[in-house]
Design a protein around this motif. Structure first.
Motif, mmCIF file in Angstrom:
data_model
loop_
_atom_site.group_PDB
_atom_site.id
_atom_site.type_symbol
_atom_site.label_atom_id
_atom_site.label_comp_id
_atom_site.label_asym_id
_atom_site.label_seq_id
_atom_site.Cartn_x
_atom_site.Cartn_y
_atom_site.Cartn_z
ATOM 1 N N THR A 273 24.439 -53.546 67.686
ATOM 2 C CA THR A 273 25.455 -52.774 68.257
ATOM 3 C C THR A 273 26.878 -52.722 67.147
ATOM 4 O O THR A 273 27.220 -53.501 66.522
ATOM 5 C CB THR A 273 26.202 -53.512 69.520
ATOM 6 N N VAL A 274 27.079 -51.190 67.186
ATOM 7 C CA VAL A 274 28.344 -50.969 66.415
ATOM 8 C C VAL A 274 29.402 -50.128 67.080
ATOM 9 O O VAL A 274 28.763 -48.999 67.704
ATOM 10 C CB VAL A 274 27.649 -50.468 64.844
ATOM 11 N N LEU A 287 21.154 -50.105 68.776
ATOM 12 C CA LEU A 287 20.108 -49.885 68.453
ATOM 13 C C LEU A 287 19.199 -50.956 68.987
ATOM 14 O O LEU A 287 19.362 -51.948 69.053
ATOM 15 C CB LEU A 287 20.166 -50.091 66.753
ATOM 16 N N ASP A 288 17.846 -50.563 69.282
ATOM 17 C CA ASP A 288 16.980 -51.343 69.970
ATOM 18 C C ASP A 288 15.533 -51.354 69.164
ATOM 19 O O ASP A 288 15.025 -50.023 69.177
ATOM 20 C CB ASP A 288 16.947 -51.091 71.384
ATOM 21 N N THR A 331 23.769 -43.253 70.013
ATOM 22 C CA THR A 331 25.147 -43.171 69.586
ATOM 23 C C THR A 331 26.173 -42.288 70.562
ATOM 24 O O THR A 331 25.854 -41.021 70.540
ATOM 25 C CB THR A 331 25.359 -42.565 68.187
ATOM 26 N N ASN A 332 27.024 -42.786 71.378
ATOM 27 C CA ASN A 332 27.910 -41.769 72.067
ATOM 28 C C ASN A 332 28.994 -41.800 71.374
ATOM 29 O O ASN A 332 29.810 -42.613 70.638
ATOM 30 C CB ASN A 332 28.494 -42.975 73.205
ATOM 31 N N ILE A 333 29.434 -40.316 71.455
ATOM 32 C CA ILE A 333 30.565 -39.826 70.569
ATOM 33 C C ILE A 333 31.654 -39.589 71.360
ATOM 34 O O ILE A 333 31.704 -38.879 72.207
ATOM 35 C CB ILE A 333 30.294 -38.711 69.733
ATOM 36 N N SER A 754 31.238 -55.155 65.219
ATOM 37 C CA SER A 754 29.542 -55.101 65.445
ATOM 38 C C SER A 754 29.057 -56.489 66.117
ATOM 39 O O SER A 754 29.835 -57.315 65.917
ATOM 40 C CB SER A 754 28.915 -54.751 64.078
ATOM 41 N N GLY A 755 27.626 -56.275 66.145
ATOM 42 C CA GLY A 755 27.118 -57.645 66.882
ATOM 43 C C GLY A 755 25.621 -57.407 66.566
ATOM 44 O O GLY A 755 25.072 -56.310 66.664
#
Length: 793
Positions: A273-274, A287-288, A331-333, A754-755
């Motif tokens: 996740t970012v 990202l999966d 990606t949600n903007i 991030s994670g």
């Protein structure tokens, strides 16, 4: 030619010896030869001058100086034999006849309970064979279970010390990042005897690797021994995969043979996740990934004793894997009111094939019985990584209406790495000092070929602007000398110097750019230990290390993830250097105080930069900082109860970094608390339970603020059929709280959070069955050798 002459010179000077005479003989009893008897020569000061162990036929050879001695022969089950002798020249003794003792033992079985963790003056030893956590797993999981070792994503390092290099039987792997992880996944933990955690390596080892060395030591059989072990394991995370391994050990007379074959099939999951917080609004990416685990690996080790003093051997390690993957990213903007404006949806598929081969030819020879010996290693390593990636990024409106194709590409990548190295090590004890010295030559060549095809129209078209050819060569010549001296019964010292000359050449054929580098550096090491009495032991050591950039870091090409995100290397990166200071105080061998300070100069690394005006995120590499990392900790071993062994580590680590003035970033200096508790319980002779816990506090270090992490692991091993059949159950990170999370950095006024979670929580079931010759004799001889390989990707 000069380099080869250097090696020949080292070999020749190692053969010089003092004037010696040779004494030989044979040990017998009334029934014939007595094998493996201890033959000792004692001088007038009651000091052991030299010794030998008789071979299978009772024969022995002693090399010493002229003089008067006491000759002693002993072996379990016989009365000790002793005689005063005078030697003036080479001599063949009359047969030595031993008498059996009144209490005769038909057979002796050795039962040794090794602790899970052992602390030595210059290293920590993690006995993998005693770890429930490692049963049925692979080398990467064994490293994860080792105390103070941090395995995250594609990085392996020590807490507070940085990235570590990995060795196999003393030979450094020329791999890093994802390539190293894939290789370690192919090694069975059940084939590993122990892992040596070396925070400040001596001059014998390469100066590269600021985070120390992690040396994986394989199991070896004893004399008159053969054994076969088969292991089946089932691993469950979001997905599952299966493992089947077989290991065969044979050790008879002059031959030592080890053959191991391993295979995995199945899948595992990773999540990243970012959130990039632009002034116009945050971009949130999830990202999966579903990654295939299919791989097969093998290992062959053959040693042969040419004479009593000289052994030669070959070793091969091969890995064949297909880590294909399917990934989906959303990606949600959002705008500055946190309302969704639009979004990216991407789908990617990797078809990948990785093959690696390691070949080794080695020789070890005892020059004399005074302890002098020489070892020679020739190594060749080749690695190929073929990748075909097909991905598409689509843009949608906030109400899920398709707007356009943002990006569609097929990437074809082929990476080749070849490394040849040759080295000589000599142990040369003298009257005043124990001396060792050696030389090494290493030649590395890597080729990267990337072809990018634009597929937006449906027909692949070569995009020359996004295609790249990069070639990198690195040659290293090294000499080292190390001397150790026992000043008295309490004080010991060791000094080492290693000289390394490095020549590099990077060529980007696409950009028509060539970069060369040539530098000669000296790396000193110093160790001193003082034993006040049996309860108090003090030691201090210092060493200087170098961190060279990886091939990927040096590649100047820019590769795009999507139209708003790219990564690029930097061919002008210079190596960084680290000075390491470490102090240890041990009380009664159960409580150790450890303090360390690492000073890094001209450090390089990855910067996640952002352009807030155009909403573009870039991953770049450069030299940009100096840092101080220091810590103090307590390591306590509890073993007062026969059924409970506990190893506990408590560390406080401080981080301070200064960065170049031209970087618009927030430096985050702070303190970390790290706790590692490992407990092993013997519920019965055949039932072992392991309970481990770690905690890492939220802390600031470098450009990042790192989130709090902790993890609880549980393992149970049950033995059946006189320990021939072993069943293990293991639960890793039960609460799924041990992964990287809430990592925050801010560059150019843009904050990034991030994670990552790379299937840290999993369950493993394993079943292992062994059969073979179970007699382990007291009378046995040991064989040792090794050193070399790491950095790719």
């Amino acid at each position: 030619m000069k380099q080869l002459m250097l090696l020949l010179f080292i070999v020749m000077i190692s053969q010089f010896s003092f004037s010696q005479i040779e004494i030989s003989g044979q040990v017998k009893d009334q029934n014939g030869p007595v094998s493996f008897a201890n033959v000792v020569l004692i001088d007038s000061t009651k000091t052991i001058k030299t010794y030998d162990i008789a071979d299978e036929k009772g024969a022995f050879v002693l090399e010493t100086e002229k003089g008067k001695y006491t000759l002693q022969v002993s072996i379990l089950g016989y009365q000790n034999w002793e005689k005063e002798v005078v030697f003036e020249s080479n001599q063949i003794l009359e047969d030595i006849l031993l008498k059996r003792s009144t209490e005769e033992l038909d057979e002796v079985i050795i039962k040794d309970k090794k602790p899970l963790i052992e602390r030595k003056p210059d290293r920590l030893i993690f006995n993998v064979e005693n770890s429930v956590a490692a049963s049925g797993g692979n080398a990467l999981e064994a490293l994860s279970a080792a105390p103070g070792v941090n395995v995250e994503n594609d990085g392996i390092g020590m807490i507070g010390r940085g990235a570590s290099r990995v060795m196999i039987n003393g030979r450094i792997l020329q791999l890093s990042g994802e390539a190293l992880v894939e290789f370690l996944n192919s090694i069975a933990a059940d084939d590993i005897k122990k892992i040596e955690i070396i925070t400040n390596p001596p001059a014998k080892y390469e100066a590269a690797g600021s985070g120390g060395l992690l040396n994986i030591i394989y199991k070896k059989g004893v004399g008159d021994f053969w054994k076969n072990s088969t292991t089946f394991a089932y691993n469950q995370n979001k997905y599952d995969f299966y493992t089947l391994r077989n290991n065969f050990l044979y050790n008879k007379n002059k031959i030592k043979l080890n053959i191991s074959v391993n295979g995995d099939i199945g899948n595992e999951r990773s999540i990243e996740t970012v959130e990039t917080r632009y002034p116009s609004g945050p971009w949130q990416t999830n990202l999966d990934v579903k990654k295939q685990k299919d791989q097969m690996s093998g290992r062959l080790l053959l040693d042969y004793d040419i004479t009593k003093k000289t052994s030669i051997g070959i070793q091969y390690l091969g890995n064949f894997s297909q880590p294909d993957r399917n990934d989906r990213a959303l990606t949600n903007i959002l705008n500055n009111t946190n309302t969704l404006d639009s979004l990216f949806r991407s789908n990617g598929k990797n078809n990948r094939e990785i093959n690696s081969h390691i070949y080794n030819l080695h020789m070890i020879s005892k020059i004399d019985t005074l302890g002098r010996k020489i070892s020679v290693d020739l190594d060749y390593f080749d690695y190929e990584n073929k990748l075909e990636r097909d991905f598409i990024v689509n843009t949608f409106s906030s109400n899920e209406e398709f707007l356009r194709i943002n990006q569609a590409q097929i990437n074809l990548s082929d990476q080749l790495i070849n490394n040849f190295s040759a080295k000589v090590d000599v142990e040369h004890p003298l009257k005043l000092i124990d001396l060792s010295y050696g030389a090494k030559l290493s030649f590395i060549k890597t080729e990267n070929d990337l072809q990018n095809f634009n597929t937006i129209t449906g027909t692949p078209e070569l995009d020359t602007g996004l295609s790249n050819e990069f070639e990198y060569n690195e040659d290293i010549q090294a000499l080292y000398v190390r001397g150790s001296k026992k000043i008295n019964d309490k004080l010991q010292m060791q000094i080492g110097l290693r000289l390394e000359n490095t020549i590099t050449k990077g060529v980007s054929k696409t950009l028509n750019q060539t970069n060369k580098n040539d530098y000669l550096k000296l790396f000193p090491t110093f160790y001193v230990s003082y034993e006040k009495n049996e309860n108090h032991n003090f030691s201090f050591n210092y060493g200087r290390r170098i961190t060279r950039p990886s091939f990927r870091d040096l590649n100047p090409f820019r590769s795009f993830t999507n139209s708003n995100s790219f990564s690029e290397g930097n061919p002008f990166i210079q190596p960084s250097f680290k000075d390491i200071f470490e102090f240890n105080y041990t009380y009664k061998e159960v409580l150790t105080t450890n303090a360390f300070l690492n000073i890094t100069s001209d450090g390089y690394g990855v910067l996640f930069t952002a352009d807030p005006d155009n909403n573009i995120q870039a991953i770049i590499r450069r030299n940009y900082y100096d840092s101080y990392v220091g810590g103090i900790g307590e390591i306590y071993t509890f073993n007062k109860i026969s059924w409970w062994e506990s190893q506990n580590q408590f560390f406080i680590v401080g981080y301070k970094r200064s960065i170049d003035n031209d970087i618009d970033a927030i430096t985050r200096n702070g303190v970390q608390l790290y706790v590692d508790l490992s407990n092993r319980f013997s519920l019965s002779k055949s039932t072992k339970l392991q309970l481990d816990f770690f905690y890492s506090s939220k802390y600031r270090g470098g450009l990042y603020e790192n989130g709090e992490r902790y993890g609880l692991d549980f393992g149970l091993r049950q033995n059946f059929l006189n320990n021939d059949l072993k069943l293990s159950l293991y639960f890793n990170d039960i609460f799924d709280t041990g992964s990287q999370n809430n990592n925050i950095s801010e560059i150019n006024g843009v904050e990034v959070v991030s994670g990552q979670n790379y299937s840290r929580r999993f369950f493993r079931f394993s079943l292992s069955y062994s059969f073979g010759n179970k007699k382990i004799r007291v009378k046995k001889r040991n064989f040792g050798n090794d050193d070399e390989r790491q950095r790719a990707n």
